[in-house]
Scaffold this active site. Structure first.
Site, PDB file in Angstrom:
ATOM      1  N   HIS A  97     -88.767 -74.751  47.199  1.00  0.00           N
ATOM      2  CA  HIS A  97     -89.763 -74.264  48.157  1.00  0.00           C
ATOM      3  C   HIS A  97     -91.121 -74.185  47.457  1.00  0.00           C
ATOM      4  O   HIS A  97     -91.188 -73.848  46.267  1.00  0.00           O
ATOM      5  CB  HIS A  97     -89.349 -72.892  48.695  1.00  0.00           C
ATOM      6  N   GLU A 167     -92.239 -80.064  54.284  1.00  0.00           N
ATOM      7  CA  GLU A 167     -93.111 -78.928  54.585  1.00  0.00           C
ATOM      8  C   GLU A 167     -94.486 -79.151  53.944  1.00  0.00           C
ATOM      9  O   GLU A 167     -94.646 -78.898  52.738  1.00  0.00           O
ATOM     10  CB  GLU A 167     -92.545 -77.636  53.993  1.00  0.00           C
TER      11      GLU A 167
HETATM   12  P1  PGA Z   1     -93.673 -70.299  58.089  1.00  0.00           P
HETATM   13  O1  PGA Z   1     -92.953 -70.617  56.701  1.00  0.00           O
HETATM   14  O2  PGA Z   1     -92.725 -70.707  59.178  1.00  0.00           O
HETATM   15  O3  PGA Z   1     -93.939 -68.848  58.067  1.00  0.00           O
HETATM   16  O4  PGA Z   1     -94.936 -71.134  58.114  1.00  0.00           O
HETATM   17  C1  PGA Z   1     -92.206 -71.789  56.552  1.00  0.00           C
HETATM   18  C2  PGA Z   1     -91.598 -71.870  55.183  1.00  0.00           C
HETATM   19  O5  PGA Z   1     -92.149 -71.350  54.214  1.00  0.00           O
HETATM   20  O6  PGA Z   1     -90.531 -72.491  55.037  1.00  0.00           O
END
Ligand code: PGA
Length: 254
Positions: A97, A167
């Protein structure tokens, strides 16, 4: 149509065990009523056992937010091994992440975590995404390097247990997600890179998620227009009413 996968990443939330119990109970109950969606909740380590619940949990599985690079037990203060997580009933582990990368994980460390998770028999949810974008498209090169680097030393035979979570870092914790049309394009790019590392067949079969500012209002569009197999949800997974709405919205996408 195969089922969609929605993973809730609680990060370092909620503040108390009671709140964790309540959100978990509500999420499990909502998941049981879904037909086309499986839900995974990734709580902080101390709350793993309350999220599990007892007995049958249809469409619901337990996840974790990281695992140690060390595969054998030993003197690693503060660490939690993948084997311990698997023993607790964890089936999915988020790896790489951006918030963990920002605390110092490089691609090689991420790859070691992926390996530990796969060796323990769980699925690794490998997060990748560019920090920023530039007009010339150099970010695509950086993203490709990150994906390839994060898969260093992973045998092709284990690729089927990797879930890809695209992401874009600037869309995490933000106001809006990346536009769904662009999510579709980036999804193709991520799959192509995965295919270069492993095989076209593995890439086609791989589950691809999008994460970054997903909520109940945009989730269905992201899944249908963005053509992803599911979502990685941060903030919204802690707001029970909104999260249940989000799950139902995606369950309704054909
Ligand atoms: P968020 O976070 O949905 O609050 O933007 C997503 C993540 O960090 O996986």
């Amino acid at each position: 149509m195969s089922k969609r996968l929605i993973i809730g990443n609680w990060k370092m939330n909620p503040a108390t065990l009671d709140e964790a119990k309540e959100i978990a109970r509500g999420t499990r109950a909502a998941a049981a009523k879904l037909s086309h969606v499986d839900v995974v909740v990734c709580p902080p380590f101390p709350f793993l056992s309350v999220v599990t619940g007892k007995g049958d949990m249809p469409h619901f599985a337990l996840g974790a937010q990281s695992a140690s690079i060390e595969e054998e037990n030993g003197s690693y203060t503060g660490e939690v091994s993948a084997t311990m997580l698997a023993d607790m009933g964890v089936e999915h582990v988020i790896v790489g992440h951006s918030e963990e990368r920002a605390r110092g994980d490089d691609d090689i460390t991420v790859a070691r975590r992926v390996r530990a998770v796969l060796d323990a028999g769980m699925k690794a949810v490998l997060c990748v995404g560019e920090k920023e974008r530039d007009e010339g498209g150099a970010y695509l090169h950086t993203l490709k390097e990150q994906i390839v680097g994060s898969l260093t030393g992973i045998p092709t035979s284990k690729a089927k247990n990797i879930i890809l979570a695209y992401e874009p870092v600037w869309a995490i914790g933000a106001q809006d997600p990346l536009a769904s049309e662009q999510i579709r394009e980036m999804g193709i790019f991520v799959r192509k890179t995965f295919s270069d590392v492993f095989s076209a067949d593995q890439a086609l079969k791989a589950t691809l998620l999008y994460g970054g500012s997903v909520n109940a209002r945009n989730a269905a569009d992201i899944v249908s227009i963005g053509q992803v197999d599911g979502l990685l949800v941060g903030r919204e997974s802690l707001h029970l009413t909104a999260f249940v709405e989000l799950l139902k919205a995606v369950d309704g996408v054909r």
